[in-house]
Design an enzyme around this catalytic site. Sequence first.
Site, short mmCIF file in Angstrom:
data_model
loop_
_atom_site.label_atom_id
_atom_site.label_comp_id
_atom_site.label_asym_id
_atom_site.label_seq_id
_atom_site.Cartn_x
_atom_site.Cartn_y
_atom_site.Cartn_z
CD GLN A 1 -21.75 6.67 2.05
OE1 GLN A 1 -22.44 5.98 0.81
NE2 GLN A 1 -23.02 7.03 2.85
CG HIS A 58 -3.11 4.78 1.08
ND1 HIS A 58 -4.26 3.36 0.77
CD2 HIS A 58 -2.53 3.88 2.36
CE1 HIS A 58 -4.07 2.92 2.01
NE2 HIS A 58 -2.47 3.02 3.18
CE1 TYR A 77 0.25 3.55 5.29
CE2 TYR A 77 -0.72 0.93 4.78
CZ TYR A 77 -0.88 2.66 5.30
OH TYR A 77 -1.92 2.91 5.06
CD GLU A 101 -2.04 -1.60 0.23
OE1 GLU A 101 -1.81 -3.45 0.04
OE2 GLU A 101 -3.10 -1.68 0.30
P1 FAD Z 1 -36.01 7.03 2.46
O1 FAD Z 1 -35.68 6.52 1.80
O2 FAD Z 1 -37.11 8.08 0.97
O3 FAD Z 1 -37.96 6.12 2.40
C1 FAD Z 1 -38.45 6.72 2.72
C2 FAD Z 1 -40.13 6.14 2.63
O4 FAD Z 1 -41.29 5.99 3.46
C3 FAD Z 1 -40.41 5.55 0.94
O5 FAD Z 1 -40.12 4.35 0.91
C4 FAD Z 1 -41.44 6.19 1.40
O6 FAD Z 1 -41.61 5.21 -0.12
C5 FAD Z 1 -42.17 5.75 2.74
N1 FAD Z 1 -43.75 7.04 2.65
C6 FAD Z 1 -43.60 8.82 2.38
N2 FAD Z 1 -44.86 8.57 2.50
C7 FAD Z 1 -45.35 7.58 3.03
C8 FAD Z 1 -46.78 7.44 3.70
N3 FAD Z 1 -47.61 8.73 4.17
N4 FAD Z 1 -46.72 6.49 4.36
C9 FAD Z 1 -46.29 5.37 4.02
N5 FAD Z 1 -45.08 5.76 3.22
C10 FAD Z 1 -44.70 6.64 2.87
N6 FAD Z 1 -26.91 7.36 0.94
C11 FAD Z 1 -25.83 7.17 0.52
O7 FAD Z 1 -25.72 7.05 2.13
N7 FAD Z 1 -24.90 6.63 0.53
C12 FAD Z 1 -25.52 6.62 -1.06
O8 FAD Z 1 -24.08 6.03 -2.48
C13 FAD Z 1 -26.39 7.16 -1.37
N8 FAD Z 1 -26.56 7.19 -2.76
C14 FAD Z 1 -28.22 7.12 -3.53
C15 FAD Z 1 -28.17 7.10 -4.94
C16 FAD Z 1 -29.59 7.61 -5.30
C17 FAD Z 1 -29.23 7.40 -6.79
C18 FAD Z 1 -30.12 7.96 -4.27
C19 FAD Z 1 -31.59 8.70 -4.84
C20 FAD Z 1 -29.77 8.12 -3.02
C21 FAD Z 1 -28.88 7.86 -2.57
N9 FAD Z 1 -28.41 7.85 -1.39
C22 FAD Z 1 -27.49 7.24 -0.70
C23 FAD Z 1 -29.26 8.31 -0.46
C24 FAD Z 1 -29.95 7.61 0.52
O9 FAD Z 1 -31.21 6.34 0.21
C25 FAD Z 1 -31.55 8.32 1.57
O10 FAD Z 1 -30.63 8.81 2.53
C26 FAD Z 1 -31.54 7.06 2.07
O11 FAD Z 1 -32.53 6.34 1.58
C27 FAD Z 1 -32.81 8.33 3.31
O12 FAD Z 1 -33.64 7.26 4.23
P2 FAD Z 1 -35.29 7.65 4.59
O13 FAD Z 1 -34.75 5.75 5.17
O14 FAD Z 1 -34.33 8.92 5.61
O15 FAD Z 1 -36.02 7.64 3.75
P1 NAP Z 2 -27.05 17.01 -2.26
O1 NAP Z 2 -25.87 17.08 -2.00
O2 NAP Z 2 -27.73 18.29 -1.12
O3 NAP Z 2 -26.83 18.05 -4.08
C1 NAP Z 2 -28.24 19.35 -4.32
C2 NAP Z 2 -27.01 19.35 -5.75
O4 NAP Z 2 -28.13 20.30 -6.36
C3 NAP Z 2 -25.87 21.12 -5.50
O5 NAP Z 2 -24.90 20.71 -6.18
C4 NAP Z 2 -26.73 21.87 -5.10
O6 NAP Z 2 -25.37 22.82 -6.01
C5 NAP Z 2 -27.63 22.42 -6.02
N1 NAP Z 2 -29.24 23.08 -5.97
C6 NAP Z 2 -29.41 23.00 -4.31
N2 NAP Z 2 -30.73 23.42 -4.67
C7 NAP Z 2 -31.16 24.31 -5.80
C8 NAP Z 2 -31.61 25.10 -6.51
N3 NAP Z 2 -32.60 25.77 -5.63
N4 NAP Z 2 -31.79 25.05 -7.77
C9 NAP Z 2 -30.68 24.47 -8.71
N5 NAP Z 2 -29.85 23.82 -7.96
C10 NAP Z 2 -29.82 23.11 -7.26
O7 NAP Z 2 -28.44 16.58 -2.40
P2 NAP Z 2 -28.40 15.03 -3.61
O8 NAP Z 2 -27.50 15.26 -4.98
O9 NAP Z 2 -29.85 15.50 -4.12
O10 NAP Z 2 -27.98 13.68 -2.88
C11 NAP Z 2 -28.87 13.93 -1.05
C12 NAP Z 2 -28.11 13.40 -0.52
O11 NAP Z 2 -27.57 11.41 -0.77
C13 NAP Z 2 -26.55 13.35 -0.08
O12 NAP Z 2 -26.67 14.25 1.16
C14 NAP Z 2 -25.90 12.98 0.02
O13 NAP Z 2 -25.12 12.69 1.26
C15 NAP Z 2 -26.90 11.56 -0.29
N6 NAP Z 2 -25.95 10.73 -1.76
C16 NAP Z 2 -24.63 10.39 -1.10
C17 NAP Z 2 -24.16 9.70 -2.46
C18 NAP Z 2 -22.83 9.15 -2.24
O14 NAP Z 2 -22.52 8.31 -2.80
N7 NAP Z 2 -22.47 8.49 -0.39
C19 NAP Z 2 -24.65 9.13 -3.20
C20 NAP Z 2 -26.07 10.03 -3.63
C21 NAP Z 2 -26.08 10.37 -3.18
P3 NAP Z 2 -25.74 25.04 -6.49
O15 NAP Z 2 -26.54 25.09 -5.21
O16 NAP Z 2 -24.06 24.89 -6.05
O17 NAP Z 2 -26.52 24.08 -7.11
FE1 SF4 Z 3 -17.04 0.08 5.25
FE2 SF4 Z 3 -19.69 -0.40 6.23
FE3 SF4 Z 3 -20.04 0.79 3.36
FE4 SF4 Z 3 -18.63 -1.50 4.16
S1 SF4 Z 3 -20.93 -0.85 4.69
S2 SF4 Z 3 -17.80 0.27 3.06
S3 SF4 Z 3 -17.65 -1.38 6.31
S4 SF4 Z 3 -19.55 2.04 6.15
#
Ligand code: FAD
Ligand code: NAP
Ligand code: SF4
Length: 672
Positions: A340, A253, A167, A165
């Site tokens: 993460q 790294h 080191y 890695e």
């Molecule tokens: P949600 O996942 O939004 O779940 C809410 C649930 O509530 C939904 O299933 C909805 O149907 C249900 N619901 C809402 N209202 C009602 C109601 N009235 N009755 C019954 N059910 C209801 N996060 C990461 O940490 N790492 C990532 O790599 C990552 N990648 C992502 C990629 C994408 C494309 C997206 C869209 C998200 C990603 N995220 C990632 C974000 C992550 O998925 C969210 O932060 C997480 O799902 C939030 O969890 P939650 O349970 O709060 O809400």
């Molecule tokens: P986000 O990270 O908050 O990004 C939102 C983007 O939209 C920013 O680029 C912001 O940049 C822009 N934006 C915000 N308000 C806007 C407006 N009114 N008009 C136009 N542009 C606007 O949110 P997200 O991409 O939806 O992700 C949501 C969460 O999911 C994140 O917090 C992230 O942690 C999680 N997630 C994580 C991963 C991962 O790989 N770890 C992957 C996907 C999602 P400007 O304001 O500069 O335009």
């Molecule tokens: Fe690290 Fe857990 Fe994500 Fe695996 S799932 S990479 S152990 S945070």
Amino acid sequence: MNYPNLFAPLDLGHVTLPNRILMGSMHTGLEDKASDYDKLAAYFAERARGGVGLMVTGGISPSIEGWLKPFGGRLTMPWHKPRHRKLTGAVHAEGGRICLQILHAGRYGYHPLSVAPSRIKSPITPFTPRALSARGVERTIGDFVRCARLAQDAGYDGIEVMGSEGYLINEFIAARTNRRSDAWGGDAARRMRFPVEIVRRTREAVGHDFIIIYRLSMLDLVEGGQDWNEIATLARAIEAAGASIINTGIGWHEARIPTIVTSVPRAGFAWVTQKLKGEVAIPLVATNRINMPDVAERILAGGEADMVSMARPLLADPAWANKAKAGRSERINTCIACNQACLDHVFQNKRASCLVNPRACHETELEVEPAGVRKWIAVVGAGPAGMACASTLGERGHAVTLIDQAGEIGGQFNYAKRIPGKEEFHETLRYFRHRLADTGVDVRLGHAADAASLRAGGYDEVVIATGITPRQVSFPGSDDPRVLGYLDVLARQRPVGARVAIIGAGGIGFDVAEFLVEHAPSPTTDVARWTREWGVDMQLRQRSGLQPAQPEAPARQVWLLQRSEGRPGARLNKTTGWVHRATLKAKRVAMLGKVGYERFDDQGLHVTIDGKPQLLPVDNVVVCAGQEPNRRLADELIAAGMKVHVIGGADVAAELDAKRAIDQGTRLASVI
Ligand code: FAD
Ligand code: NAP
Ligand code: SF4
């Protein structure tokens, strides 16, 4: 027998390991202070109980110069031994075995006392190392030997010498970092003397009944690394010097080829270890992106290695081995390789944990005890927050109903799993499906909960985990049907043209860009295709395993836009953001900051970039502009006087990720 190769014992002469599972070294952030060793002992004990054959600690330095960071964990004095005895005692009480990893950080040391073979700064640390004198080299070898002896006294079953890695040891081996002209530098034979002497003198000092694992850099992935002949020669010399096992190291790294993130194919580097088979007689360990028993079994059955190393998968599920052995692999909480909560935390000087298992490294603090009083609880929303909360409540003995309006559990994970390179998210959904069933949670899908039905339900308490609503944007033309939300694209699979602008460059904007530029199926499913795209030479004819990258042509032309100044993606996670940026760069995505959105019409998206008007000739716009909490239901119930808890995106949408959602859901459920 399930997975017969994985659960075949391994005879090392003086000790027989019960299976072929090695828990690889992982820094947890608990190694540095003596006061944290009780927590570390509980962490290792839980994994020993879970059936892993052999474990390796996080890197412990043999000297102050070898520190990873100031005051990092070291084993240099007799009075350091008692804290280590806590670990070895706890592991042995569970019938496990544990080795101490001796890691000298060399020029990767994040402090001004760092040393290296030559005075060459690494591209990833701000400190220029001091070049070791010939006496300094001898003293450093002595430091390794002393550390190994202290480890033996502290009850360890062996040590791992960290030789990969990038080191210190790796720095001696590679011409990239070793410009010495004395007995420790020059040609390959002299450059490899340092590790060989460490292993030889350590073996002499510890005797035969002690495991010595040597972690060998088999693929440097940086210019000026080793070629394959040099690697095979070193492996033979390390065996002759007395090592018991050779573990695989992949990539320095500072390498710019990803080696462990989720978009790396499963077992994507096992072929490297296989290449060394036959060169040495001692067991070889395959590493990197091995996370499920069928993958591990395939490697062993195919003769690619004699053991498999898994580090993060055992953070995610301490009972991984026992579940696999019992034929309950579908119950494994799979590591999704997101980094993460583990590596990203370590880089931020925070204690490691796990996105899918918030108890990892918090075993003594986040305990899931049976509930004193059984309550009837509704959890609304089966996203990560709701699934974690409901299953933990069920595990504690509460009567739980989990309600979701969608036809499947998972919330936003059902969009994430469609992103190329995020296929592992399927595993988390599979795990929770079983866990919810096992914990007796009544799951009601296709049912939108409202305040009236929840009030009438007679629940003692309600947990609102209703997630988020995507943020809308407004400019002339934003109501055009060609302006889509990310849900339209990922879930509803609305057609998208050949030229696309994405508004918003957060995590979801990057994911959507990757979704739009990659050709299905994703390169993550095919090792040969993936290595070609990143420039890894699978024939190992090239020094360091590097060859020119050959990215496939993008499936679409994409512009990724943000309003704020600076480089899009700068706020992505530390250990994975660079991979996303490099992927999109290779696909020729235009990543632009300081963008103003003026209007959308038949010509495309009219924007200003740094104040200057420009037309982006796109067919579609996809809005990924962040999210707002969906907490209307929570507010209605609170107003009606019900006992309500709000978690996940429904609580706070800004900066929300699944790590926070699962952690919050689990912690709430552990105290209700
Ligand atoms: P949600 O996942 O939004 O779940 C809410 C649930 O509530 C939904 O299933 C909805 O149907 C249900 N619901 C809402 N209202 C009602 C109601 N009235 N009755 C019954 N059910 C209801 N996060 C990461 O940490 N790492 C990532 O790599 C990552 N990648 C992502 C990629 C994408 C494309 C997206 C869209 C998200 C990603 N995220 C990632 C974000 C992550 O998925 C969210 O932060 C997480 O799902 C939030 O969890 P939650 O349970 O709060 O809400
Ligand atoms: P986000 O990270 O908050 O990004 C939102 C983007 O939209 C920013 O680029 C912001 O940049 C822009 N934006 C915000 N308000 C806007 C407006 N009114 N008009 C136009 N542009 C606007 O949110 P997200 O991409 O939806 O992700 C949501 C969460 O999911 C994140 O917090 C992230 O942690 C999680 N997630 C994580 C991963 C991962 O790989 N770890 C992957 C996907 C999602 P400007 O304001 O500069 O335009
Ligand atoms: Fe690290 Fe857990 Fe994500 Fe695996 S799932 S990479 S152990 S945070």
